[in-house]
Design a protein around this motif. Structure first.
Motif, mmCIF file in Angstrom:
data_model
loop_
_atom_site.group_PDB
_atom_site.id
_atom_site.type_symbol
_atom_site.label_atom_id
_atom_site.label_comp_id
_atom_site.label_asym_id
_atom_site.label_seq_id
_atom_site.Cartn_x
_atom_site.Cartn_y
_atom_site.Cartn_z
ATOM 1 N N ILE A 153 11.056 -71.347 -4.614
ATOM 2 C CA ILE A 153 12.396 -71.663 -5.133
ATOM 3 C C ILE A 153 13.227 -72.358 -4.047
ATOM 4 O O ILE A 153 13.905 -73.358 -4.313
ATOM 5 C CB ILE A 153 13.081 -70.380 -5.667
ATOM 6 N N ASP A 154 13.134 -71.872 -2.796
ATOM 7 C CA ASP A 154 13.837 -72.534 -1.687
ATOM 8 C C ASP A 154 13.288 -73.938 -1.451
ATOM 9 O O ASP A 154 14.036 -74.898 -1.244
ATOM 10 C CB ASP A 154 13.676 -71.727 -0.388
ATOM 11 N N PHE A 155 11.945 -74.042 -1.486
ATOM 12 C CA PHE A 155 11.264 -75.328 -1.272
ATOM 13 C C PHE A 155 11.726 -76.347 -2.320
ATOM 14 O O PHE A 155 12.060 -77.500 -2.001
ATOM 15 C CB PHE A 155 9.752 -75.076 -1.376
ATOM 16 N N ALA A 156 11.795 -75.909 -3.580
ATOM 17 C CA ALA A 156 12.239 -76.801 -4.663
ATOM 18 C C ALA A 156 13.706 -77.177 -4.475
ATOM 19 O O ALA A 156 14.109 -78.321 -4.712
ATOM 20 C CB ALA A 156 12.020 -76.132 -6.021
ATOM 21 N N GLY A 157 14.505 -76.209 -4.015
ATOM 22 C CA GLY A 157 15.928 -76.473 -3.782
ATOM 23 C C GLY A 157 16.152 -77.523 -2.704
ATOM 24 O O GLY A 157 17.140 -78.261 -2.726
ATOM 25 N N ASP A 158 15.199 -77.591 -1.758
ATOM 26 C CA ASP A 158 15.281 -78.591 -0.686
ATOM 27 C C ASP A 158 14.641 -79.917 -1.094
ATOM 28 O O ASP A 158 14.473 -80.804 -0.249
ATOM 29 C CB ASP A 158 14.558 -78.068 0.576
ATOM 30 N N GLY A 159 14.237 -80.028 -2.370
ATOM 31 C CA GLY A 159 13.689 -81.302 -2.855
ATOM 32 C C GLY A 159 12.178 -81.395 -2.790
ATOM 33 O O GLY A 159 11.607 -82.454 -3.083
ATOM 34 N N GLY A 160 11.478 -80.297 -2.438
ATOM 35 C CA GLY A 160 10.015 -80.320 -2.373
ATOM 36 C C GLY A 160 9.396 -80.495 -3.749
ATOM 37 O O GLY A 160 9.945 -80.040 -4.755
ATOM 38 N N LEU A 161 8.226 -81.161 -3.781
ATOM 39 C CA LEU A 161 7.544 -81.403 -5.054
ATOM 40 C C LEU A 161 6.853 -80.135 -5.535
ATOM 41 O O LEU A 161 6.082 -79.526 -4.799
ATOM 42 C CB LEU A 161 6.477 -82.493 -4.889
ATOM 43 N N VAL A 162 7.109 -79.762 -6.784
ATOM 44 C CA VAL A 162 6.471 -78.587 -7.373
ATOM 45 C C VAL A 162 5.911 -78.962 -8.741
ATOM 46 O O VAL A 162 6.634 -79.470 -9.601
ATOM 47 C CB VAL A 162 7.468 -77.413 -7.527
ATOM 48 N N LEU A 163 4.607 -78.714 -8.919
ATOM 49 C CA LEU A 163 3.929 -78.978 -10.194
ATOM 50 C C LEU A 163 3.492 -77.652 -10.789
ATOM 51 O O LEU A 163 2.796 -76.873 -10.133
ATOM 52 C CB LEU A 163 2.693 -79.865 -9.946
ATOM 53 N N GLY A 164 3.880 -77.384 -12.018
ATOM 54 C CA GLY A 164 3.439 -76.174 -12.715
ATOM 55 C C GLY A 164 2.535 -76.548 -13.866
ATOM 56 O O GLY A 164 2.909 -77.357 -14.718
ATOM 57 N N ILE A 165 1.346 -75.951 -13.877
ATOM 58 C CA ILE A 165 0.374 -76.255 -14.923
ATOM 59 C C ILE A 165 0.160 -75.014 -15.776
ATOM 60 O O ILE A 165 -0.196 -73.962 -15.243
ATOM 61 C CB ILE A 165 -0.978 -76.688 -14.302
ATOM 62 N N CYS A 166 0.385 -75.135 -17.076
ATOM 63 C CA CYS A 166 0.088 -74.050 -18.031
ATOM 64 C C CYS A 166 0.829 -72.775 -17.627
ATOM 65 O O CYS A 166 2.033 -72.719 -17.722
ATOM 66 C CB CYS A 166 -1.423 -73.839 -18.120
ATOM 67 N N ASN A 167 0.132 -71.729 -17.158
ATOM 68 C CA ASN A 167 0.814 -70.517 -16.723
ATOM 69 C C ASN A 167 1.836 -70.845 -15.634
ATOM 70 O O ASN A 167 2.900 -70.227 -15.548
ATOM 71 C CB ASN A 167 -0.222 -69.502 -16.218
ATOM 72 N N GLY A 168 1.541 -71.855 -14.813
ATOM 73 C CA GLY A 168 2.486 -72.275 -13.780
ATOM 74 C C GLY A 168 3.766 -72.838 -14.376
ATOM 75 O O GLY A 168 4.863 -72.633 -13.850
ATOM 76 N N PHE A 169 3.640 -73.556 -15.494
ATOM 77 C CA PHE A 169 4.803 -74.067 -16.224
ATOM 78 C C PHE A 169 5.634 -72.880 -16.724
ATOM 79 O O PHE A 169 6.869 -72.842 -16.574
ATOM 80 C CB PHE A 169 4.285 -74.930 -17.386
ATOM 81 N N GLN A 170 4.934 -71.875 -17.269
ATOM 82 C CA GLN A 170 5.646 -70.681 -17.762
ATOM 83 C C GLN A 170 6.372 -69.977 -16.617
ATOM 84 O O GLN A 170 7.524 -69.542 -16.768
ATOM 85 C CB GLN A 170 4.622 -69.722 -18.410
ATOM 86 N N VAL A 171 5.727 -69.897 -15.467
ATOM 87 C CA VAL A 171 6.351 -69.248 -14.304
ATOM 88 C C VAL A 171 7.605 -70.013 -13.884
ATOM 89 O O VAL A 171 8.656 -69.417 -13.608
ATOM 90 C CB VAL A 171 5.360 -69.153 -13.119
#
Lengths: 224, 78
Positions: free
Chosen positions: A71-89
């Motif tokens: 969540i901190d990484f994403a807040g700093d602009g880091g790339l995050v890819l969620g696939i399937c269960n990852g999308f749900q998370v």
């Protein structure tokens, strides 16, 4: 370019995601109990059944120690890819809008789906053409994307709807045929189908590779 | 204190589980049943019942798609 793939108890596609990411860069696995993201350039939250999917898919995983760092990484602009269960998370964590509900067809469904690239200009689809169709497998029991009408309108007008199912193949009943969405800043993206399972000609399609290649392009651009 | 939290799919949201049960009933000879909705019930023991709203909204239910109702139960813990 270094990818980090999360591993929760109950993840099952993390190794495929690591192998797929390895085709375009380095890729390491990150254990759910660790907070250290090991200096990765991008995080992949993989498919599977994190924490048994108890309560709701992704509901428990979002509180794991590694997710605090994500969540901190994403807040700093880091790339995050969620696939399937990852999308749900990512939806449960509030990093992406909406929620994924049980499939309208009442079945766990596994099939190849055709996805329309609605937004080719994103950090996750820059290697795709506008309107291009990606052939990628989907396999899930809870993939029905849901958000209220105002949110859906906002997603469409902000260009946050990145991928849509071919309407004839929207087996899970996602509203407005939405298969993949990104956040407003554009650095977090989730989709139900599995690009990591479509990277080798041996298994049919290599369209999924374009997602990983796009992420590499974005990460290298950010570093340059 | 013993408490119960009821979690329901929000009105208007498709409930495939409820539909499946509704369709199964006529096969057992039960006619005239409609609008079946299936949610979740959580029973728990809690020291500070004031926390129940936050617990429900943060974890037990997803407020985007579910409504919840907190019930405080009088009977002492077993």
């Amino acid at each position: 370019m270094k990818f980090g793939v999360l591993r929760f108890p109950g993840s099952c596609d993390e190794v495929d995601a690591q192998l797929a990411a390895s085709r375009v860069g380095d890729a390491v696995l990150l254990w759910h109990g660790d907070r250290d993201l090991q200096g990765v350039d991008a995080v992949i939250v993989p498919g599977g059944f994190s924490y048994g999917d108890y309560l709701r898919a992704g509901a428990i995983a979002r509180f794991s120690p590694v997710m605090e760092s994500v969540i901190d990484f994403a807040g700093d602009g880091g790339l995050v890819l969620g696939i399937c269960n990852g999308f749900q998370v990512l939806c449960e964590a509030g990093l992406l809008p909406g929620a994924l509900l049980p499939n309208a067809n009442r079945r766990f469904t596994f099939r190849q789906v055709s996805l329309e690239v609605v937004e080719p200009g994103t950090a996750f689809t820059s290697e795709c053409e506008a309107g291009e169709r990606l052939s990628i497998p989907a396999k899930h029991g809870s993939g029905r994307f849901h958000a209220d009408e105002a949110t859906l309108d906002g997603l469409e007008s902000n260009g946050q709807v990145v991928l849509r199912y071919d309407p004839a193949e929207n087996f899970n009943g996602s509203l407005r045929d939405i298969a993949g969405v990104r956040n407003e800043a554009g650095n977090v993206f989730g989709l139900m189908p599995h690009p990591e399972h479509a990277v080798d000609p041996l298994t049919g399609s290599t369209d999924g590779l374009k997602i990983f290649e796009s992420m590499r392009t974005a990460a290298e651009g950010a570093r340059a | 204190m013993r408490a119960r939290v009821l979690v329901r799919p929000k009105e208007g949201i498709l409930d495939p589980q409820g539909e499946a049960v509704e369709r199964a009933l006529p096969a057992l000879g039960f006619e005239g049943v409609s609008d079946v909705r299936i949610g979740r019930m959580v029973e728990l023991e809690i020291d500070d019942p004031a926390q129940l709203e936050e617990i429900s909204g943060k974890l037990l239910a997803n407020p985007l798609v579910e409504d919840f109702e907190v019930q405080l139960l009088d009977e002492p813990a077993q």
